[in-house]
Design a protein around this motif. Structure first.
Motif, mmCIF file in Angstrom:
data_model
loop_
_atom_site.group_PDB
_atom_site.id
_atom_site.type_symbol
_atom_site.label_atom_id
_atom_site.label_comp_id
_atom_site.label_asym_id
_atom_site.label_seq_id
_atom_site.Cartn_x
_atom_site.Cartn_y
_atom_site.Cartn_z
ATOM 1 N N PRO A 85 0.829 -1.208 0.000
ATOM 2 C CA PRO A 85 0.000 0.000 0.000
ATOM 3 C C PRO A 85 0.865 1.260 0.000
ATOM 4 N N LYS A 86 0.214 2.385 -0.166
ATOM 5 C CA LYS A 86 0.933 3.663 -0.161
ATOM 6 C C LYS A 86 1.286 4.101 1.257
ATOM 7 N N LYS A 87 2.276 4.990 1.328
ATOM 8 C CA LYS A 87 2.703 5.625 2.576
ATOM 9 C C LYS A 87 3.109 4.569 3.601
ATOM 10 N N ILE A 169 -9.069 -15.030 -2.177
ATOM 11 C CA ILE A 169 -8.720 -13.743 -2.769
ATOM 12 C C ILE A 169 -9.986 -12.878 -2.872
ATOM 13 N N PRO A 170 -10.173 -11.965 -1.904
ATOM 14 C CA PRO A 170 -11.320 -11.057 -1.985
ATOM 15 C C PRO A 170 -11.253 -10.226 -3.262
ATOM 16 N N PRO A 199 -3.969 -3.975 -3.788
ATOM 17 C CA PRO A 199 -3.568 -2.611 -3.406
ATOM 18 C C PRO A 199 -4.765 -1.658 -3.452
ATOM 19 N N GLU A 200 -4.482 -0.359 -3.319
ATOM 20 C CA GLU A 200 -5.576 0.629 -3.322
ATOM 21 C C GLU A 200 -6.442 0.536 -4.581
ATOM 22 N N ARG A 227 -11.127 -0.448 1.879
ATOM 23 C CA ARG A 227 -9.740 -0.060 1.681
ATOM 24 C C ARG A 227 -8.845 -1.292 1.850
ATOM 25 N N THR A 228 -7.661 -1.242 1.274
ATOM 26 C CA THR A 228 -6.765 -2.395 1.346
ATOM 27 C C THR A 228 -6.449 -2.769 2.788
#
Length: 255
Positions: A85-87, A169-170, A199-200, A227-228
């Motif tokens: 994911p980000k950040k 796997i959602p 991911p996002e 959200r992820t």
């Protein structure tokens, strides 16, 4: 009681030795003394109830009073395959996944991942996640410190997961709730489960199709887009509840 993890070589007969940074934590932060009780694990699923015998500048000597299997470990091995994911979201994901009982966390670079790291930065990130996993294992009373694997691409991750009994796997385009529930119930009857979280931007359809060809089951998590960082914890929470209900003698079945 406070919990500490030590290397296996620090367990010698009926004595255990705490070394490294935990020595300072015991002496100067917790201000513990001779006779105080602690729980120690070497990360293999066994808890040692101990009494502090001697506190030295470089080590703390403990006497083992009682040895027993850690009751906090799930009987089913769960591996979280988390798309990067980000950040700093991965920090939070690692912490909460450990609290929910995962055995391993595999960071995965998928097609829609924004994050791209070179080997040096990826290595530093892994070290950070390992530290977070250890702290979370202490806090939640785990008998093991979950493994943090090197970053894999999607193909590598699917190959790594191929020997697991069940892989989930959602996917937002999966709408069959009844079949999703059935997949969940079957998963908790197995010995090992892999959970793939996108991911996002989600997984590309092709990634999901390849995963399904390799035996993964596509599942729905409801009508909302999660959200992820929420999706993974949702699946892990459901699995933990079903496994522990089952292990405790209850039905452990969603209906």
């Amino acid at each position: 009681m406070y919990r500490f993890f030590v290397p296996e070589e620090n367990v010698a007969g009926d004595r255990i030795y705490i070394t490294g940074d935990d020595v300072n934590h015991v002496r100067n932060v917790l201000r513990m003394k001779q006779g105080d009780e602690v729980v120690v694990s070497c990360g293999r699923g066994t808890d040692y109830e101990c009494v502090i015998e001697n506190i030295e500048p470089e080590q703390i000597q403990l006497e083992i009073v009682k040895e027993q299997p850690a009751i906090t470990e799930l009987p089913v091995k769960i591996i979280l395959f988390q798309a990067l994911p980000k950040k700093d979201k991965m920090d939070w994901i690692v912490q909460k996944a450990v609290e929910l009982g995962v055995a391993e966390i595999v960071p995965v670079s998928t097609r829609r991942c924004v994050v791209k790291w070179d080997d040096k930065k990826a290595g530093k990130k892994r070290q950070r996640w390992e530290a977070i996993a250890k702290a979370a294992a202490k806090q939640s009373g785990r008998g093991r410190i979950p493994k943090i694997m090197d970053i894999m691409n999607m193909e590598e991750a699917l190959v790594y997961a191929k020997d697991l009994d069940s892989v989930l796997i959602p996917y937002e385009l999966c709408e069959d709730m009844a079949e999703s529930v059935a997949h969940m119930n079957r998963a908790v009857q197995s010995k090992s489960v892999g959970v793939f979280i996108g991911p996002e931007g989600g997984f590309e359809r092709g990634e999901v199709e390849v995963a399904m060809k390799m035996g993964a089951a596509s599942i729905s998590l409801g009508k909302r887009i999660l959200r992820t960082e929420t999706a993974g914890m949702t699946v892990l929470s459901i699995l933990m509840f079903l496994i522990e209900a089952q292990d405790g003698g209850q039905s452990g079945v969603l209906s």
